[in-house]
Scaffold this motif. Structure first.
Motif, PDB file in Angstrom:
ATOM      1  N   PHE A  66      49.944  36.970  26.736  1.00  0.00           N
ATOM      2  CA  PHE A  66      50.112  36.199  27.964  1.00  0.00           C
ATOM      3  C   PHE A  66      51.330  36.702  28.731  1.00  0.00           C
ATOM      4  CE2 PHE A  66      47.267  33.075  26.087  1.00  0.00           C
ATOM      5  CZ  PHE A  66      46.608  32.588  27.201  1.00  0.00           C
ATOM      6  N   ARG A  67      51.167  36.845  30.033  1.00  0.00           N
ATOM      7  CA  ARG A  67      52.244  37.329  30.893  1.00  0.00           C
ATOM      8  C   ARG A  67      52.774  36.207  31.773  1.00  0.00           C
ATOM      9  NH1 ARG A  67      49.373  42.096  33.986  1.00  0.00           N
ATOM     10  NH2 ARG A  67      51.390  42.147  35.061  1.00  0.00           N
ATOM     11  N   ASN A  68      54.068  36.290  32.121  1.00  0.00           N
ATOM     12  CA  ASN A  68      54.688  35.328  33.030  1.00  0.00           C
ATOM     13  C   ASN A  68      54.465  35.773  34.470  1.00  0.00           C
ATOM     14  OD1 ASN A  68      55.989  33.412  31.248  1.00  0.00           O
ATOM     15  ND2 ASN A  68      57.371  35.065  30.674  1.00  0.00           N
ATOM     16  N   PHE A  69      53.947  34.862  35.299  1.00  0.00           N
ATOM     17  CA  PHE A  69      53.736  35.188  36.704  1.00  0.00           C
ATOM     18  C   PHE A  69      54.455  34.232  37.653  1.00  0.00           C
ATOM     19  CE2 PHE A  69      49.938  37.101  34.697  1.00  0.00           C
ATOM     20  CZ  PHE A  69      50.028  38.380  35.217  1.00  0.00           C
ATOM     21  N   GLY A  70      54.885  33.075  37.184  1.00  0.00           N
ATOM     22  CA  GLY A  70      55.487  32.091  38.073  1.00  0.00           C
ATOM     23  C   GLY A  70      56.985  32.253  38.242  1.00  0.00           C
ATOM     24  N   GLY A  71      57.542  31.461  39.144  1.00  0.00           N
ATOM     25  CA  GLY A  71      58.984  31.471  39.362  1.00  0.00           C
ATOM     26  C   GLY A  71      59.767  30.894  38.209  1.00  0.00           C
ATOM     27  N   LYS A  72      59.101  30.083  37.372  1.00  0.00           N
ATOM     28  CA  LYS A  72      59.725  29.584  36.142  1.00  0.00           C
ATOM     29  C   LYS A  72      59.243  30.432  34.972  1.00  0.00           C
ATOM     30  CE  LYS A  72      59.919  24.613  37.307  1.00  0.00           C
ATOM     31  NZ  LYS A  72      59.368  23.293  36.907  1.00  0.00           N
ATOM     32  N   THR A  73      60.170  31.037  34.264  1.00  0.00           N
ATOM     33  CA  THR A  73      59.760  31.787  33.081  1.00  0.00           C
ATOM     34  C   THR A  73      59.763  30.909  31.834  1.00  0.00           C
ATOM     35  OG1 THR A  73      62.031  32.540  32.753  1.00  0.00           O
ATOM     36  CG2 THR A  73      60.557  33.989  33.997  1.00  0.00           C
ATOM     37  N   ALA A  74      60.363  29.732  31.942  1.00  0.00           N
ATOM     38  CA  ALA A  74      60.344  28.762  30.836  1.00  0.00           C
ATOM     39  C   ALA A  74      59.932  27.411  31.397  1.00  0.00           C
ATOM     40  CB  ALA A  74      61.709  28.673  30.170  1.00  0.00           C
ATOM     41  N   GLU A 147      57.360  33.655  43.405  1.00  0.00           N
ATOM     42  CA  GLU A 147      58.452  33.024  44.151  1.00  0.00           C
ATOM     43  C   GLU A 147      58.392  31.500  44.087  1.00  0.00           C
ATOM     44  OE1 GLU A 147      60.928  34.764  45.517  1.00  0.00           O
ATOM     45  OE2 GLU A 147      59.968  36.513  44.645  1.00  0.00           O
ATOM     46  N   MET A 148      57.430  30.941  43.414  1.00  0.00           N
ATOM     47  CA  MET A 148      57.237  29.487  43.421  1.00  0.00           C
ATOM     48  C   MET A 148      57.895  28.809  42.229  1.00  0.00           C
ATOM     49  SD  MET A 148      53.275  29.268  44.702  1.00  0.00           S
ATOM     50  CE  MET A 148      52.758  30.200  46.150  1.00  0.00           C
ATOM     51  N   ASP A 149      58.280  27.568  42.437  1.00  0.00           N
ATOM     52  CA  ASP A 149      58.934  26.773  41.386  1.00  0.00           C
ATOM     53  C   ASP A 149      57.861  26.207  40.454  1.00  0.00           C
ATOM     54  OD1 ASP A 149      60.887  25.481  39.943  1.00  0.00           O
ATOM     55  OD2 ASP A 149      60.955  23.743  41.274  1.00  0.00           O
ATOM     56  N   LEU A 150      57.214  27.110  39.736  1.00  0.00           N
ATOM     57  CA  LEU A 150      56.099  26.739  38.874  1.00  0.00           C
ATOM     58  C   LEU A 150      56.015  27.747  37.736  1.00  0.00           C
ATOM     59  CD1 LEU A 150      53.499  24.822  38.735  1.00  0.00           C
ATOM     60  CD2 LEU A 150      52.277  26.760  39.759  1.00  0.00           C
ATOM     61  N   GLY A 151      55.794  27.260  36.521  1.00  0.00           N
ATOM     62  CA  GLY A 151      55.548  28.150  35.402  1.00  0.00           C
ATOM     63  C   GLY A 151      54.095  28.576  35.387  1.00  0.00           C
ATOM     64  N   VAL A 152      53.845  29.869  35.272  1.00  0.00           N
ATOM     65  CA  VAL A 152      52.470  30.382  35.255  1.00  0.00           C
ATOM     66  C   VAL A 152      52.349  31.454  34.181  1.00  0.00           C
ATOM     67  CG1 VAL A 152      50.628  31.524  36.537  1.00  0.00           C
ATOM     68  CG2 VAL A 152      52.170  29.948  37.727  1.00  0.00           C
ATOM     69  N   LYS A 153      51.509  31.194  33.199  1.00  0.00           N
ATOM     70  CA  LYS A 153      51.172  32.206  32.205  1.00  0.00           C
ATOM     71  C   LYS A 153      49.677  32.477  32.281  1.00  0.00           C
ATOM     72  CE  LYS A 153      54.692  32.046  28.553  1.00  0.00           C
ATOM     73  NZ  LYS A 153      54.924  33.495  28.435  1.00  0.00           N
ATOM     74  N   ALA A 154      49.319  33.751  32.281  1.00  0.00           N
ATOM     75  CA  ALA A 154      47.915  34.145  32.318  1.00  0.00           C
ATOM     76  C   ALA A 154      47.781  35.506  31.654  1.00  0.00           C
ATOM     77  CB  ALA A 154      47.404  34.188  33.757  1.00  0.00           C
ATOM     78  N   LEU A 155      46.543  35.929  31.459  1.00  0.00           N
ATOM     79  CA  LEU A 155      46.316  37.202  30.781  1.00  0.00           C
ATOM     80  C   LEU A 155      46.562  38.395  31.696  1.00  0.00           C
ATOM     81  CD1 LEU A 155      43.045  36.410  28.780  1.00  0.00           C
ATOM     82  CD2 LEU A 155      45.420  36.275  27.993  1.00  0.00           C
ATOM     83  N   PRO A 183      44.605  17.099  25.157  1.00  0.00           N
ATOM     84  CA  PRO A 183      45.350  16.306  26.139  1.00  0.00           C
ATOM     85  C   PRO A 183      46.355  15.394  25.445  1.00  0.00           C
ATOM     86  CG  PRO A 183      43.011  16.282  26.628  1.00  0.00           C
ATOM     87  CD  PRO A 183      43.147  16.940  25.293  1.00  0.00           C
ATOM     88  N   GLY A 184      47.566  15.357  25.990  1.00  0.00           N
ATOM     89  CA  GLY A 184      48.606  14.506  25.423  1.00  0.00           C
ATOM     90  C   GLY A 184      49.542  15.228  24.472  1.00  0.00           C
ATOM     91  N   GLN A 185      49.136  16.413  23.971  1.00  0.00           N
ATOM     92  CA  GLN A 185      50.081  17.223  23.204  1.00  0.00           C
ATOM     93  C   GLN A 185      51.161  17.763  24.147  1.00  0.00           C
ATOM     94  OE1 GLN A 185      47.276  20.078  21.478  1.00  0.00           O
ATOM     95  NE2 GLN A 185      47.706  19.249  19.440  1.00  0.00           N
ATOM     96  N   PHE A 186      52.153  18.425  23.566  1.00  0.00           N
ATOM     97  CA  PHE A 186      53.247  18.980  24.366  1.00  0.00           C
ATOM     98  C   PHE A 186      53.272  20.491  24.228  1.00  0.00           C
ATOM     99  CE2 PHE A 186      54.334  14.606  23.815  1.00  0.00           C
ATOM    100  CZ  PHE A 186      54.999  14.246  24.985  1.00  0.00           C
ATOM    101  N   LEU A 187      53.420  21.177  25.360  1.00  0.00           N
ATOM    102  CA  LEU A 187      53.452  22.636  25.380  1.00  0.00           C
ATOM    103  C   LEU A 187      54.829  23.118  25.805  1.00  0.00           C
ATOM    104  CD1 LEU A 187      50.737  25.042  26.625  1.00  0.00           C
ATOM    105  CD2 LEU A 187      53.053  25.299  27.519  1.00  0.00           C
ATOM    106  N   TYR A 188      55.307  24.159  25.132  1.00  0.00           N
ATOM    107  CA  TYR A 188      56.598  24.786  25.434  1.00  0.00           C
ATOM    108  C   TYR A 188      56.358  26.282  25.585  1.00  0.00           C
ATOM    109  CZ  TYR A 188      58.170  20.278  23.735  1.00  0.00           C
ATOM    110  OH  TYR A 188      58.334  18.924  23.570  1.00  0.00           O
ATOM    111  N   ALA A 189      56.733  26.840  26.722  1.00  0.00           N
ATOM    112  CA  ALA A 189      56.468  28.253  26.997  1.00  0.00           C
ATOM    113  C   ALA A 189      57.706  28.923  27.565  1.00  0.00           C
ATOM    114  CB  ALA A 189      55.306  28.384  27.979  1.00  0.00           C
ATOM    115  N   ASP A 190      57.928  30.155  27.150  1.00  0.00           N
ATOM    116  CA  ASP A 190      58.968  30.990  27.737  1.00  0.00           C
ATOM    117  C   ASP A 190      58.615  32.445  27.495  1.00  0.00           C
ATOM    118  OD1 ASP A 190      59.622  31.452  25.092  1.00  0.00           O
ATOM    119  OD2 ASP A 190      61.536  30.406  25.144  1.00  0.00           O
TER     120      ASP A 190
END
Length: 203
Positions: A66-74, A147-155, A183-190
């Motif tokens: 998975f690659r980081n594409f959003g303005g938030k890397t974490a 450039e957006m204030d959003l975390g985005v991970k995709a292939l 749904p309802g679990q918690f996800l942590y990405a960086d």
């Protein structure tokens, strides 16, 4: 230099240096969001001998890359899920509604034939308070999404948009990368990877 020349140089140099400092600070401020996955794993007492874990914490297989594409890397937050193959109406619908710090997990079947997210939908998600999105598939408009204030991970990325013919399923268990997302679990990405926990984690 005489006083007049020093004064002229100073008047030119200071605004430029301030601009440079602002440019350097802005990304750092934008990128600092979420909790480090390595620190969370350490606090949970995880090492390779304890995987798969009995602590209700799962790690997405890094072979998916998975690659980081959003303005938030974490980024992190409660999970909301979508299952939809090459069709993204539900992604738009949810990102146009209040996110309340949630993370949208999209099982797009790993398709490399189209994008499930573009700049317009991503912008809506950022404005509506979504923490981020993880897509088992592709995005497009990646330069603007970055450039957006959003975390985005995709292939990966793909210039072609998805169709709108399949409404998809919302809030169902989806599975990829050796992890079942509910749904309802918690996800942590960086930058180090993606953790999923049955309960909220802290440091």
């Amino acid at each position: 230099f005489g006083p007049p020349l020093r004064t002229m140089l100073k008047s030119f140099a200071l605004p430029a240096s301030r601009a440079v400092r602002t440019q350097l600070r802005a990304p750092a401020q934008r990128f600092l969001s979420g909790l480090p996955t390595a620190d969370l794993a350490d606090k949970a007492g995880l090492d390779v001998s304890k995987l798969p874990t009995e602590k209700n914490i799962s790690v997405v297989d890094p072979q998916l890359n998975f690659r980081n594409f959003g303005g938030k890397t974490a980024f992190s937050g409660p999970i909301t899920t979508i299952k939809a193959y090459e069709s993204n109406p539900l992604v738009r619908k949810l990102f146009e509604s209040p996110g309340n710090g949630r993370v949208l997990v999209v099982d797009a079947g790993g398709s490399m034939r189209c994008a499930m997210l573009g700049d317009n939908i991503a912008e809506a998600g950022a404005k509506n308070g979504w923490a981020g999105i993880v897509i088992f598939g592709c995005i497009r408009d990646s330069a603007m999404v970055a450039e957006m204030d959003l975390g985005v991970k995709a292939l990966n990325t793909h210039p072609v948009k998805s169709h709108k013919n399949d409404p998809g399923l919302q809030d169902v268990a989806v599975k990829f990368g050796g992890v079942t997302f509910k749904p309802g679990q918690f996800l942590y990405a960086d930058a180090d990877g993606i953790l999923v926990s049955d309960s909220e984690l802290s440091l």
